[in-house]
Design a protein around this motif. Sequence first.
Motif, PDB file in Angstrom:
ATOM      1  N   GLN A   1       0.790  -1.308   0.145  1.00 49.78           N
ATOM      2  CA  GLN A   1      -0.313  -0.038   0.025  1.00 49.78           C
ATOM      3  C   GLN A   1       0.941   1.360   0.017  1.00 49.78           C
ATOM      4  OE1 GLN A   1      -3.144  -0.076   3.134  1.00 49.78           O
ATOM      5  NE2 GLN A   1      -3.268  -2.427   2.921  1.00 49.78           N
ATOM      6  N   THR A   2       2.026   1.240   0.651  1.00 52.50           N
ATOM      7  CA  THR A   2       3.116   2.360   0.994  1.00 52.50           C
ATOM      8  C   THR A   2       3.288   2.625  -0.660  1.00 52.50           C
ATOM      9  OG1 THR A   2       3.621   1.830   3.272  1.00 52.50           O
ATOM     10  CG2 THR A   2       4.755   3.097   1.920  1.00 52.50           C
ATOM     11  N   ALA A   3       3.949   1.436  -1.182  1.00 52.81           N
ATOM     12  CA  ALA A   3       4.517   1.703  -2.779  1.00 52.81           C
ATOM     13  C   ALA A   3       3.434   2.272  -3.539  1.00 52.81           C
ATOM     14  CB  ALA A   3       5.141   0.229  -3.027  1.00 52.81           C
ATOM     15  N   LEU A   4       2.191   1.661  -3.550  1.00 48.35           N
ATOM     16  CA  LEU A   4       1.142   1.948  -4.419  1.00 48.35           C
ATOM     17  C   LEU A   4       0.972   3.639  -4.285  1.00 48.35           C
ATOM     18  CD1 LEU A   4      -0.831   1.656  -6.692  1.00 48.35           C
ATOM     19  CD2 LEU A   4      -2.706   0.880  -4.864  1.00 48.35           C
ATOM     20  N   LEU A   5       0.856   4.092  -2.909  1.00 50.66           N
ATOM     21  CA  LEU A   5       0.598   5.362  -2.621  1.00 50.66           C
ATOM     22  C   LEU A   5       1.786   6.281  -3.299  1.00 50.66           C
ATOM     23  CD1 LEU A   5      -1.012   7.691  -1.278  1.00 50.66           C
ATOM     24  CD2 LEU A   5       0.455   7.191   0.706  1.00 50.66           C
ATOM     25  N   ARG A   6       3.031   5.764  -3.285  1.00 55.69           N
ATOM     26  CA  ARG A   6       4.144   6.504  -3.939  1.00 55.69           C
ATOM     27  C   ARG A   6       3.808   6.631  -5.337  1.00 55.69           C
ATOM     28  NH1 ARG A   6       8.110   3.537  -2.517  1.00 55.69           N
ATOM     29  NH2 ARG A   6       8.458   2.712  -4.390  1.00 55.69           N
ATOM     30  N   VAL A   7       3.648   5.714  -5.982  1.00 54.42           N
ATOM     31  CA  VAL A   7       3.331   5.787  -7.501  1.00 54.42           C
ATOM     32  C   VAL A   7       2.229   6.532  -7.797  1.00 54.42           C
ATOM     33  CG1 VAL A   7       2.529   4.123  -9.385  1.00 54.42           C
ATOM     34  CG2 VAL A   7       4.169   3.361  -7.646  1.00 54.42           C
ATOM     35  N   LEU A   8       0.917   6.665  -7.074  1.00 55.43           N
ATOM     36  CA  LEU A   8      -0.188   7.503  -7.278  1.00 55.43           C
ATOM     37  C   LEU A   8       0.349   8.899  -7.099  1.00 55.43           C
ATOM     38  CD1 LEU A   8      -2.825   5.537  -5.581  1.00 55.43           C
ATOM     39  CD2 LEU A   8      -2.337   5.712  -8.017  1.00 55.43           C
ATOM     40  N   GLU A   9       1.371   9.171  -6.098  1.00 58.93           N
ATOM     41  CA  GLU A   9       1.594  10.465  -6.162  1.00 58.93           C
ATOM     42  C   GLU A   9       2.650  11.214  -7.035  1.00 58.93           C
ATOM     43  OE1 GLU A   9       2.673  10.547  -1.813  1.00 58.93           O
ATOM     44  OE2 GLU A   9       0.441  10.899  -1.215  1.00 58.93           O
ATOM     45  N   GLN A  10       3.688  10.169  -7.267  1.00 54.16           N
ATOM     46  CA  GLN A  10       4.732  10.752  -8.104  1.00 54.16           C
ATOM     47  C   GLN A  10       4.538  10.328  -9.671  1.00 54.16           C
ATOM     48  OE1 GLN A  10       8.346   9.122  -6.507  1.00 54.16           O
ATOM     49  NE2 GLN A  10       8.066  10.190  -4.199  1.00 54.16           N
ATOM     50  N   ARG A  11       3.579   9.465  -9.849  1.00 51.99           N
ATOM     51  CA  ARG A  11       3.455   9.095 -11.295  1.00 51.99           C
ATOM     52  C   ARG A  11       4.538   8.379 -11.869  1.00 51.99           C
ATOM     53  NH1 ARG A  11      -1.716   8.914 -12.058  1.00 51.99           N
ATOM     54  NH2 ARG A  11      -1.618   8.996 -14.126  1.00 51.99           N
ATOM     55  N   ALA A  12       5.201   7.632 -11.116  1.00 55.03           N
ATOM     56  CA  ALA A  12       6.569   7.086 -11.527  1.00 55.03           C
ATOM     57  C   ALA A  12       6.571   5.479 -10.904  1.00 55.03           C
ATOM     58  CB  ALA A  12       7.967   7.707 -11.123  1.00 55.03           C
ATOM     59  N   ILE A  13       7.350   4.470 -11.181  1.00 58.08           N
ATOM     60  CA  ILE A  13       7.359   3.288 -10.774  1.00 58.08           C
ATOM     61  C   ILE A  13       9.080   3.183 -10.485  1.00 58.08           C
ATOM     62  CG2 ILE A  13       5.433   2.414 -11.650  1.00 58.08           C
ATOM     63  CD1 ILE A  13       7.198   0.960 -13.844  1.00 58.08           C
ATOM     64  N   ARG A  14       9.293   2.192  -9.730  1.00 56.58           N
ATOM     65  CA  ARG A  14      10.641   1.671  -9.277  1.00 56.58           C
ATOM     66  C   ARG A  14      10.763   0.107  -9.218  1.00 56.58           C
ATOM     67  NH1 ARG A  14      13.728   4.058  -4.263  1.00 56.58           N
ATOM     68  NH2 ARG A  14      13.585   5.954  -5.594  1.00 56.58           N
ATOM     69  N   PRO A  15      11.350  -0.314  -9.975  1.00 55.45           N
ATOM     70  CA  PRO A  15      11.217  -1.695 -10.257  1.00 55.45           C
ATOM     71  C   PRO A  15      12.027  -2.287  -8.885  1.00 55.45           C
ATOM     72  CG  PRO A  15      11.785  -1.051 -12.279  1.00 55.45           C
ATOM     73  CD  PRO A  15      11.889   0.209 -11.408  1.00 55.45           C
ATOM     74  N   VAL A  16      11.739  -3.636  -8.483  1.00 55.02           N
ATOM     75  CA  VAL A  16      12.199  -4.253  -7.204  1.00 55.02           C
ATOM     76  C   VAL A  16      13.783  -4.213  -7.609  1.00 55.02           C
ATOM     77  CG1 VAL A  16      12.334  -6.250  -5.758  1.00 55.02           C
ATOM     78  CG2 VAL A  16      10.207  -5.194  -6.869  1.00 55.02           C
ATOM     79  N   GLY A  17      14.603  -3.721  -6.536  1.00 55.64           N
ATOM     80  CA  GLY A  17      16.044  -3.819  -6.840  1.00 55.64           C
ATOM     81  C   GLY A  17      16.608  -2.571  -7.541  1.00 55.64           C
ATOM     82  N   SER A  18      15.923  -1.828  -8.036  1.00 52.82           N
ATOM     83  CA  SER A  18      16.341  -0.545  -8.962  1.00 52.82           C
ATOM     84  C   SER A  18      16.576   0.716  -8.280  1.00 52.82           C
ATOM     85  CB  SER A  18      15.294  -0.386 -10.224  1.00 52.82           C
ATOM     86  OG  SER A  18      15.742   0.484 -10.680  1.00 52.82           O
ATOM     87  N   GLU A  19      17.334   1.223  -8.496  1.00 47.35           N
ATOM     88  CA  GLU A  19      17.621   2.741  -7.897  1.00 47.35           C
ATOM     89  C   GLU A  19      16.768   3.911  -8.894  1.00 47.35           C
ATOM     90  OE1 GLU A  19      21.588   3.372  -7.115  1.00 47.35           O
ATOM     91  OE2 GLU A  19      21.732   1.579  -5.961  1.00 47.35           O
TER      92      GLU A  19
END
Length: 458
Positions: free
Chosen positions: A261-279
């Motif tokens: 839920q925390t990760a999804l909230l960040r995506v909704l706010e920033q309109r960007a995704i970060r793959p697992v293990g990626s910087e």
Amino acid sequence: MNNDDVLQTPALSVLIVDDEPGMRSFLKKALSKRFALVETAGSVEDAERLRSRCHFDLLVVDIRLPGRDGIEWNEALDPGSRRSDIIFMTGYADMETAIRALRAGAADFIMKPFHLEQMMQAVDRCLERRLLRRENLLLKREVKQSQVGDNTLIGISDAMTRVKEVIDRVAPTNSVVLIEGESGTGKELVARMLHKRSGRSGPFVPVNCGAIAPELLESELFGHVAGAFTGARSAREGLFSFASGGTIFLDEIGEMPLQMQTALLRVLEQRAIRPVGSEKETPVDVRVIAATNRELMDEVKEGRFRRDLYYRLNVLNVRIPPLRERQDDIVELVHHFTRQLASELGLKEVSWSHEDLELMTRHDWPGNIRELRNLVERCLLLGKPPVEYWRQQVTPEISSAEAGQPGYPDEMPLKEVERMHVMQVVDSQQGNKSAAARVLGVSRKTLDRKFKEWGLQE
């Protein structure tokens, strides 16, 4: 593919590998018009470090590099990680080099010096193939997940008229939508209608958050890089990337673990995704539609759902009424499912008696639309009208002769008997699949897998 088509694919990424700083700068500026993420490297070692942190859709690689050349590098990659298209560049080409490049899997081979238009045409061809592969993957997913023929919202009741009016108002926006309703009311159908009327050019990607193991959900949604976790031998794109330009439907959002839920909230706010293990973060243009059969505010009060995520999801709300609140629609739904299922099953379409229809309008339908559809399907397969079928279901006393008879026709395949029995148990538990799984003596995951195989969705 024209330039407008390319510019509508913001979730794509490219890595430029060249030891000349001027060439790296030139290509980065040019390719930034096509890709959301453009990275550059001056050597194979730098390129490997970048690839370990981020997935790239395209590699543009000079063959002559310090240490190991570009072709040797590509040949040394694990076959499972060669999911990126590659364009080789060189100023020292001969026939042998060209053959080596093609054998190494090159999508194109460009001689230096080159005109920018030549490079852009090669890039566009790669992008066209990449997008076609994505579309094919999504089509396969759609075939497995969508319910065949259920593409119309049936109903003339006041309750459904209000739902249709809300859909008409909400669909053209890009805002997040939360669909609420009991299990079996047709939330995915409403989500598909919202997408279809949104005007968005990308695909509709449904995800059942309750059917994916919590430890795999983040990778499934956002993708991962090679080595991100045990078994991640190669980079993989997530469903948010596949949904670029379109809509992602997060069904059973109430089942999502708090960490996700925390990760999804960040995506909704920033309109960007970060793959697992990626910087690295990659911008995405995806409309999010979520659905739940739970009262999310109750989940918030119990600490099982983030309050900030609830308000972020509940920008626009569509509440679907249960079937018991729209009895005026039942006869129309019965006729619709009868036509649809008779065609799918290769059976003769039947006309139900007034007694059958009257009985169905009086039923409470705890399993909602799904229960109604399943009843029509069983009656068609067994050749029994609803009155007779229900009479057998509720009669507690049966003769010894009847007790020795099988519950399904002898010619019915075992897989179909299994499906009908499972659906009957799910209906008896008012659509609660967790309770049904306990009755059947199987895990919830097994039941979800069966529903997926049968093409039955929320």
